[in-house]
Design a protein around this motif. Structure first.
Motif, PDB file in Angstrom:
ATOM      1  N   GLY A  85       0.798  -1.256  -0.186  1.00 65.68           N
ATOM      2  CA  GLY A  85       0.001  -0.135  -0.122  1.00 65.68           C
ATOM      3  C   GLY A  85       0.842   1.283   0.034  1.00 65.68           C
ATOM      4  O   GLY A  85       0.281   2.323   0.210  1.00 65.68           O
ATOM      5  N   TYR A  86       1.997   1.188  -0.385  1.00 64.40           N
ATOM      6  CA  TYR A  86       3.011   2.429  -0.489  1.00 64.40           C
ATOM      7  C   TYR A  86       2.962   2.939  -1.552  1.00 64.40           C
ATOM      8  O   TYR A  86       3.537   4.142  -1.748  1.00 64.40           O
ATOM      9  CB  TYR A  86       4.173   2.093   0.186  1.00 64.40           C
ATOM     10  CG  TYR A  86       4.626   1.365   1.501  1.00 64.40           C
ATOM     11  CD1 TYR A  86       4.084   2.024   2.560  1.00 64.40           C
ATOM     12  CD2 TYR A  86       5.040   0.208   1.671  1.00 64.40           C
ATOM     13  CE1 TYR A  86       3.993   1.648   3.668  1.00 64.40           C
ATOM     14  CE2 TYR A  86       5.109  -0.400   2.909  1.00 64.40           C
ATOM     15  CZ  TYR A  86       4.650   0.454   4.148  1.00 64.40           C
ATOM     16  OH  TYR A  86       4.983  -0.021   5.419  1.00 64.40           O
ATOM     17  N   ARG A  87       2.474   2.581  -2.861  1.00 70.61           N
ATOM     18  CA  ARG A  87       2.614   3.216  -3.963  1.00 70.61           C
ATOM     19  C   ARG A  87       1.206   2.563  -5.053  1.00 70.61           C
ATOM     20  O   ARG A  87       0.765   1.588  -4.423  1.00 70.61           O
ATOM     21  CB  ARG A  87       3.837   2.964  -4.773  1.00 70.61           C
ATOM     22  CG  ARG A  87       4.052   1.778  -5.425  1.00 70.61           C
ATOM     23  CD  ARG A  87       5.373   1.683  -5.929  1.00 70.61           C
ATOM     24  NE  ARG A  87       5.024   2.007  -7.506  1.00 70.61           N
ATOM     25  CZ  ARG A  87       5.289   3.074  -8.114  1.00 70.61           C
ATOM     26  NH1 ARG A  87       6.574   3.953  -7.509  1.00 70.61           N
ATOM     27  NH2 ARG A  87       5.248   3.436  -9.330  1.00 70.61           N
ATOM     28  N   GLN A  88       0.841   3.360  -5.989  1.00 73.30           N
ATOM     29  CA  GLN A  88      -0.332   2.843  -6.755  1.00 73.30           C
ATOM     30  C   GLN A  88       0.141   2.813  -8.188  1.00 73.30           C
ATOM     31  O   GLN A  88       1.112   3.526  -8.555  1.00 73.30           O
ATOM     32  CB  GLN A  88      -1.467   3.690  -6.617  1.00 73.30           C
ATOM     33  CG  GLN A  88      -2.025   3.637  -5.094  1.00 73.30           C
ATOM     34  CD  GLN A  88      -3.348   4.658  -5.104  1.00 73.30           C
ATOM     35  OE1 GLN A  88      -3.639   5.307  -5.798  1.00 73.30           O
ATOM     36  NE2 GLN A  88      -4.013   4.344  -4.139  1.00 73.30           N
ATOM     37  N   GLY A  89      -0.639   2.358  -8.929  1.00 70.75           N
ATOM     38  CA  GLY A  89      -0.335   2.142 -10.589  1.00 70.75           C
ATOM     39  C   GLY A  89       0.629   1.119 -11.100  1.00 70.75           C
ATOM     40  O   GLY A  89       0.852   0.233 -10.266  1.00 70.75           O
ATOM     41  N   GLU A  90       0.794   1.381 -12.386  1.00 67.93           N
ATOM     42  CA  GLU A  90       1.793   0.191 -13.026  1.00 67.93           C
ATOM     43  C   GLU A  90       3.181   0.346 -12.436  1.00 67.93           C
ATOM     44  O   GLU A  90       3.522   1.501 -12.001  1.00 67.93           O
ATOM     45  CB  GLU A  90       1.687   0.641 -14.413  1.00 67.93           C
ATOM     46  CG  GLU A  90       0.411   0.353 -15.108  1.00 67.93           C
ATOM     47  CD  GLU A  90      -0.035  -1.083 -15.007  1.00 67.93           C
ATOM     48  OE1 GLU A  90       0.879  -2.128 -15.083  1.00 67.93           O
ATOM     49  OE2 GLU A  90      -1.163  -1.446 -14.888  1.00 67.93           O
ATOM     50  N   ASN A  91       3.897  -0.791 -12.662  1.00 66.73           N
ATOM     51  CA  ASN A  91       5.260  -0.908 -12.044  1.00 66.73           C
ATOM     52  C   ASN A  91       6.215  -0.231 -13.358  1.00 66.73           C
ATOM     53  O   ASN A  91       6.292  -0.719 -14.363  1.00 66.73           O
ATOM     54  CB  ASN A  91       5.600  -2.299 -11.753  1.00 66.73           C
ATOM     55  CG  ASN A  91       7.063  -2.243 -11.259  1.00 66.73           C
ATOM     56  OD1 ASN A  91       7.958  -1.541 -11.357  1.00 66.73           O
ATOM     57  ND2 ASN A  91       6.922  -2.996 -10.013  1.00 66.73           N
ATOM     58  N   PRO A  92       6.917   1.020 -12.761  1.00 70.51           N
ATOM     59  CA  PRO A  92       7.579   1.542 -14.154  1.00 70.51           C
ATOM     60  C   PRO A  92       8.942   0.732 -14.424  1.00 70.51           C
ATOM     61  O   PRO A  92       9.677   0.976 -15.469  1.00 70.51           O
ATOM     62  CB  PRO A  92       8.163   2.774 -13.523  1.00 70.51           C
ATOM     63  CG  PRO A  92       7.968   2.720 -12.038  1.00 70.51           C
ATOM     64  CD  PRO A  92       6.827   1.740 -11.724  1.00 70.51           C
ATOM     65  N   ALA A  93       9.221  -0.431 -13.677  1.00 71.33           N
ATOM     66  CA  ALA A  93      10.529  -1.095 -13.930  1.00 71.33           C
ATOM     67  C   ALA A  93      10.118  -2.344 -14.793  1.00 71.33           C
ATOM     68  O   ALA A  93      10.981  -3.051 -14.923  1.00 71.33           O
ATOM     69  CB  ALA A  93      11.232  -1.305 -12.813  1.00 71.33           C
TER      70      ALA A  93
END
Length: 311
Positions: A85-93
């Motif tokens: 739950g520390y970030r949202q959205g697609e994984n940029p890596a």
């Protein structure tokens, strides 16, 4: 939470399942070297594709294998952060369908660097010089060459792994690169080396280093080569010497020689059908290798071994 803190927590929660000590050590070291200077202190929620590329592009062409592993580690940390739950959205890596459109494939930029290897015709003379040297490191290097094993496998050898009567060395899976147990048949000379060593009641290690209870360092074999003024060689290169000898001087089949080197079988069909480890045939192979290593010959005097692999 910063990316560096997220990475630290990810490593702490997963390292118990990492059997390979080198792998476990590389995780924090590569992130510290290539990622933290770029966005280690930034909030893990703010890491985007631009930052990921900023970390990867300087090493993508120069160190493609390392860069690929760093990318995978960034991806895992970001996936963990999203799950917590520390970030949202697609994984940029993410690679497939994302970074594969922005960076060249590793196979396109990878340049194969071969370890400097001694021509097999010169191994007899080299081994003769090596046997004349005193100390633990020369014996460890000679043992590594005779068994065609990697440096880490040799210096990490323990007495409980050795069966002197059966002339067998069983390297456990956790110490093998492929993660599978490897049985190494020992030639008479390899056993002779082991018998010449003095065991330490405070340590199970076969090749004991200067520090009490500790084995030789990985650098010790390379330092032996330097003492011999053979800075043109590497310890790992002797595996190539062994492989070249197999191909040029013997009739042993390719899969047997690859198995002696504990190489992973890339053909899935072949791997599925291969159940044994050809131990008895490999025993003959390693006996012939030791015999060849013990003979000092000139290049023009090398006579191929004619023994059939199934003899």
């Amino acid at each position: 939470m910063s990316f560096e803190e997220a990475a630290r927590q990810y490593i702490e929660s997963h390292q118990a399942g990492w059997k390979n000590e080198v792998h476990a050590a590389q995780w924090p070291s590569t992130l510290k070297a290539y990622v933290y200077p770029v966005f280690g202190q930034l909030a893990v929620a703010d890491v985007d594709v631009g930052l990921v590329l900023k970390a990867l592009q300087p090493i993508w062409n120069e160190k493609p294998e390392t860069a690929s592993r760093v990318r995978g580690r960034i991806e895992k940390v970001l996936d963990w952060s999203k799950a917590r739950g520390y970030r949202q959205g697609e994984n940029p890596a993410r690679w497939k369908g994302h970074l594969d459109h922005l960076l060249p494939r590793r196979s396109k930029v990878k340049t194969v660097k071969h370890h400097p290897a001694l021509p097999y015709q010169e191994i007899g003379g080299f081994m003769s010089s090596l046997r004349d040297m005193e100390g633990i490191s020369p014996r460890a290097l000679e043992f590594a060459i005779l068994t065609a094993t990697r440096t880490g496998e040799t210096v990490g050898a323990r007495w409980p792994e050795i069966d002197m009567e059966g002339k067998m060395w069983v390297i456990p899976a956790e110490r093998m690169k492929a993660g599978r147990e490897h049985r190494v048949p020992l030639s008479d000379r390899a056993v002779e080396i082991l018998r010449s060593l003095v065991s330490d009641k405070d340590s199970d290690y076969v090749f004991i280093g200067d520090k009490k209870g500790k084995p030789l360092s990985n650098m010790s074999l390379l330092m032996t080569l330097r003492r011999m003024k053979r800075t043109d060689l590497t310890t790992h290169g002797f595996r190539s010497t062994f492989r070249d000898w197999c191909a040029e001087m013997t009739a042993y089949p390719n899969e047997l020689c690859e198995m002696a080197l504990a190489h992973t079988v890339s053909d899935k069909v072949e791997a599925a059908y291969r159940r044994g480890d050809m131990l008895e045939k490999r025993r003959r192979l390693m006996r012939d290798w030791a015999k060849f290593c013990g003979a000092v010959t000139k290049s023009a005097d090398v006579v191929p071994l004619r023994e059939r692999a199934n003899a």
